[in-house]
Design a protein around this motif. Structure first.
Motif, PDB file in Angstrom:
ATOM      1  N   PHE A 169       0.841  -1.177   0.000  1.00  0.00           N
ATOM      2  CA  PHE A 169       0.000   0.000   0.000  1.00  0.00           C
ATOM      3  C   PHE A 169       0.878   1.229   0.000  1.00  0.00           C
ATOM      4  CE2 PHE A 169       0.610  -1.046   4.443  1.00  0.00           C
ATOM      5  CZ  PHE A 169       0.885   0.174   5.020  1.00  0.00           C
ATOM      6  N   LEU A 170       0.305   2.309  -0.429  1.00  0.00           N
ATOM      7  CA  LEU A 170       1.024   3.562  -0.486  1.00  0.00           C
ATOM      8  C   LEU A 170       0.380   4.548   0.463  1.00  0.00           C
ATOM      9  CD1 LEU A 170       1.497   3.930  -4.316  1.00  0.00           C
ATOM     10  CD2 LEU A 170       3.335   3.841  -2.678  1.00  0.00           C
ATOM     11  N   CYS A 171       1.178   5.237   1.243  1.00  0.00           N
ATOM     12  CA  CYS A 171       0.682   6.330   2.075  1.00  0.00           C
ATOM     13  C   CYS A 171       1.267   7.607   1.505  1.00  0.00           C
ATOM     14  CB  CYS A 171       1.128   6.174   3.528  1.00  0.00           C
ATOM     15  SG  CYS A 171       0.510   4.691   4.319  1.00  0.00           S
ATOM     16  N   ARG A 172       0.412   8.536   1.202  1.00  0.00           N
ATOM     17  CA  ARG A 172       0.888   9.782   0.629  1.00  0.00           C
ATOM     18  C   ARG A 172       0.315  10.936   1.421  1.00  0.00           C
ATOM     19  NH1 ARG A 172      -0.202  11.976  -5.535  1.00  0.00           N
ATOM     20  NH2 ARG A 172       0.907  13.948  -5.332  1.00  0.00           N
ATOM     21  N   ARG A 173       1.128  11.943   1.657  1.00  0.00           N
ATOM     22  CA  ARG A 173       0.676  13.095   2.411  1.00  0.00           C
ATOM     23  C   ARG A 173       0.452  14.255   1.469  1.00  0.00           C
ATOM     24  NH1 ARG A 173       1.013  13.400   7.505  1.00  0.00           N
ATOM     25  NH2 ARG A 173       1.437  15.624   7.470  1.00  0.00           N
ATOM     26  N   THR A 174      -0.643  14.960   1.659  1.00  0.00           N
ATOM     27  CA  THR A 174      -0.893  16.188   0.914  1.00  0.00           C
ATOM     28  C   THR A 174      -0.917  17.338   1.908  1.00  0.00           C
ATOM     29  OG1 THR A 174      -3.268  15.855   1.118  1.00  0.00           O
ATOM     30  CG2 THR A 174      -2.216  15.019  -0.879  1.00  0.00           C
ATOM     31  N   PHE A 175      -0.467  18.491   1.463  1.00  0.00           N
ATOM     32  CA  PHE A 175      -0.303  19.602   2.382  1.00  0.00           C
ATOM     33  C   PHE A 175      -1.061  20.820   1.889  1.00  0.00           C
ATOM     34  CE2 PHE A 175       3.251  16.817   2.735  1.00  0.00           C
ATOM     35  CZ  PHE A 175       3.405  16.679   4.105  1.00  0.00           C
ATOM     36  N   GLN A 176      -1.776  21.446   2.781  1.00  0.00           N
ATOM     37  CA  GLN A 176      -2.461  22.686   2.507  1.00  0.00           C
ATOM     38  C   GLN A 176      -2.019  23.696   3.550  1.00  0.00           C
ATOM     39  OE1 GLN A 176      -6.579  21.663   2.580  1.00  0.00           O
ATOM     40  NE2 GLN A 176      -6.423  20.244   0.861  1.00  0.00           N
ATOM     41  N   ARG A 225      -3.344  10.649   3.517  1.00  0.00           N
ATOM     42  CA  ARG A 225      -4.258   9.934   2.637  1.00  0.00           C
ATOM     43  C   ARG A 225      -3.648   8.582   2.311  1.00  0.00           C
ATOM     44  NH1 ARG A 225      -4.649  13.967  -2.188  1.00  0.00           N
ATOM     45  NH2 ARG A 225      -5.797  12.242  -3.129  1.00  0.00           N
ATOM     46  N   VAL A 226      -4.427   7.547   2.430  1.00  0.00           N
ATOM     47  CA  VAL A 226      -3.951   6.190   2.168  1.00  0.00           C
ATOM     48  C   VAL A 226      -4.563   5.705   0.867  1.00  0.00           C
ATOM     49  CG1 VAL A 226      -3.851   3.815   2.997  1.00  0.00           C
ATOM     50  CG2 VAL A 226      -3.692   5.712   4.625  1.00  0.00           C
ATOM     51  N   PHE A 227      -3.709   5.272  -0.044  1.00  0.00           N
ATOM     52  CA  PHE A 227      -4.165   4.729  -1.321  1.00  0.00           C
ATOM     53  C   PHE A 227      -4.001   3.215  -1.273  1.00  0.00           C
ATOM     54  CE2 PHE A 227      -4.672   8.837  -2.354  1.00  0.00           C
ATOM     55  CZ  PHE A 227      -3.681   9.538  -3.042  1.00  0.00           C
ATOM     56  N   GLY A 228      -5.046   2.497  -1.580  1.00  0.00           N
ATOM     57  CA  GLY A 228      -4.953   1.044  -1.566  1.00  0.00           C
ATOM     58  C   GLY A 228      -6.173   0.419  -2.196  1.00  0.00           C
ATOM     59  N   GLY A 229      -6.179  -0.907  -2.248  1.00  0.00           N
ATOM     60  CA  GLY A 229      -7.346  -1.640  -2.736  1.00  0.00           C
ATOM     61  C   GLY A 229      -7.683  -1.299  -4.169  1.00  0.00           C
ATOM     62  N   VAL A 230      -8.960  -0.992  -4.408  1.00  0.00           N
ATOM     63  CA  VAL A 230      -9.439  -0.742  -5.780  1.00  0.00           C
ATOM     64  C   VAL A 230      -9.644   0.742  -6.044  1.00  0.00           C
ATOM     65  CG1 VAL A 230     -10.536  -2.999  -5.960  1.00  0.00           C
ATOM     66  CG2 VAL A 230     -11.837  -1.070  -5.033  1.00  0.00           C
ATOM     67  N   SER A 231      -9.111   1.605  -5.194  1.00  0.00           N
ATOM     68  CA  SER A 231      -9.274   3.043  -5.416  1.00  0.00           C
ATOM     69  C   SER A 231      -8.630   3.450  -6.736  1.00  0.00           C
ATOM     70  CB  SER A 231      -8.654   3.835  -4.268  1.00  0.00           C
ATOM     71  OG  SER A 231      -7.246   3.715  -4.282  1.00  0.00           O
ATOM     72  N   SER A 232      -9.147   4.501  -7.341  1.00  0.00           N
ATOM     73  CA  SER A 232      -8.635   4.948  -8.637  1.00  0.00           C
ATOM     74  C   SER A 232      -7.178   5.367  -8.545  1.00  0.00           C
ATOM     75  CB  SER A 232      -9.486   6.111  -9.168  1.00  0.00           C
ATOM     76  OG  SER A 232      -9.476   7.201  -8.245  1.00  0.00           O
ATOM     77  N   GLN A 233      -6.799   5.974  -7.409  1.00  0.00           N
ATOM     78  CA  GLN A 233      -5.400   6.389  -7.247  1.00  0.00           C
ATOM     79  C   GLN A 233      -4.466   5.182  -7.215  1.00  0.00           C
ATOM     80  OE1 GLN A 233      -7.931   7.282  -5.247  1.00  0.00           O
ATOM     81  NE2 GLN A 233      -7.876   9.479  -4.733  1.00  0.00           N
ATOM     82  N   MET A 234      -4.884   4.134  -6.460  1.00  0.00           N
ATOM     83  CA  MET A 234      -4.052   2.941  -6.372  1.00  0.00           C
ATOM     84  C   MET A 234      -3.978   2.235  -7.717  1.00  0.00           C
ATOM     85  SD  MET A 234      -2.110   1.400  -4.276  1.00  0.00           S
ATOM     86  CE  MET A 234      -1.134  -0.100  -4.308  1.00  0.00           C
ATOM     87  N   GLN A 235      -5.061   2.189  -8.444  1.00  0.00           N
ATOM     88  CA  GLN A 235      -5.053   1.547  -9.755  1.00  0.00           C
ATOM     89  C   GLN A 235      -4.135   2.282 -10.722  1.00  0.00           C
ATOM     90  OE1 GLN A 235      -6.497  -1.475 -10.330  1.00  0.00           O
ATOM     91  NE2 GLN A 235      -6.836  -1.320  -8.113  1.00  0.00           N
ATOM     92  N   ALA A 236      -4.109   3.607 -10.622  1.00  0.00           N
ATOM     93  CA  ALA A 236      -3.202   4.381 -11.472  1.00  0.00           C
ATOM     94  C   ALA A 236      -1.751   4.070 -11.141  1.00  0.00           C
ATOM     95  CB  ALA A 236      -3.480   5.875 -11.303  1.00  0.00           C
ATOM     96  N   ILE A 237      -1.460   3.920  -9.836  1.00  0.00           N
ATOM     97  CA  ILE A 237      -0.105   3.562  -9.425  1.00  0.00           C
ATOM     98  C   ILE A 237       0.274   2.190  -9.967  1.00  0.00           C
ATOM     99  CG2 ILE A 237       1.317   2.974  -7.412  1.00  0.00           C
ATOM    100  CD1 ILE A 237      -0.300   5.149  -5.885  1.00  0.00           C
ATOM    101  N   LEU A 238      -0.644   1.225  -9.882  1.00  0.00           N
ATOM    102  CA  LEU A 238      -0.371  -0.133 -10.363  1.00  0.00           C
ATOM    103  C   LEU A 238      -0.137  -0.146 -11.865  1.00  0.00           C
ATOM    104  CD1 LEU A 238      -2.961  -2.191  -8.272  1.00  0.00           C
ATOM    105  CD2 LEU A 238      -0.511  -1.938  -7.865  1.00  0.00           C
TER     106      LEU A 238
END
Length: 215
Positions: free
Chosen positions: A2-9, A16-29
């Motif tokens: 899994f990927l853990c990515r931090r976004t900053f404002q 934010r955690v990207f994993g499973g079938v999320s669109s972000q994780m699928q793009a990474i794969l």
């Protein structure tokens, strides 16, 4: 994986955690096929394991002839009173290719690797990842926890098999102070992902330079 990515404002820092079938994780794969599709070998599992072990031993044996390291030591103590007064040391080994010394600007991204359970800079496990990382203008460091690494011994009655997140935080605080404009990325190797994940959960909000954590 899994990927853990931090976004900053400006007003908040939200992990934010990207994993499973999320669109972000699928793009990474899709962009990194090896993460989801391993090469197939028409060999028995026992033979594959033996080949893997020989490869790791070979890479560890060759490490010092292929890569040079600048070694930096950091003094660490655990918070609280249970080990008050007991100081130990952890190390960061900065990876250099053989030849001319790498000259990087202060804002160069920092990639800090956390090796496996009893692993160190010569065996993360393996060292093949160094070659690809050194192709980029990044500052590559290997974090070696207490008592682990060539010549390292415990100097305090404190042991955490996965490494203390507070020790890693002391190191990262000093790196951020030294290079305040450099984005920081944590890369966990094998069980080193436990340390990086714990760090993200316990201290991530205190580290604005932290951009990503790959486990």
């Amino acid at each position: 994986v899994f990927l853990c990515r931090r976004t900053f404002q400006a007003s908040t820092q939200t992990p934010r955690v990207f994993g499973g079938v999320s669109s972000q994780m699928q793009a990474i794969l899709r962009n990194i096929p090896l993460v989801s599709v391993c090469p197939e070998l028409n060999l028995s599992s026992v033979l594959q394991l033996a080949i893997y072990a020989l490869q790791m031993v070979w890479q560890e044996w060759r490490c010092d002839s292929v890569y040079a390291f600048d070694i930096e030591s950091f003094s660490v103590t655990l918070p609280g009173e249970s080990t008050e007064g007991y100081t130990d040391h952890v190390r960061v080994k900065w990876v250099q290719g053989y030849g001319s010394k790498r000259l990087l600007p202060p804002e160069a991204p920092i990639v800090l690797l956390t090796p496996g359970l009893n692993c160190h800079s010569a065996n993360l496990p393996g060292t093949a990842v160094y070659t690809k990382l050194l192709e980029q203008p990044w500052r590559i460091g290997v974090y070696e926890k207490r008592g682990v690494g060539r010549g390292a011994t415990l100097k305090a009655p404190v042991l955490h098999m996965f490494g203390h997140p507070s020790d890693l935080h002391i190191v990262i605080q000093q790196l951020v102070e030294r290079w305040p404009k450099a984005p920081l990325h944590l890369l966990g190797m094998s069980s080193g992902n436990g340390l990086t994940s714990s760090y993200l959960a316990l201290h991530g909000a205190e580290t604005p330079n932290l951009r990503s954590c790959l486990c």
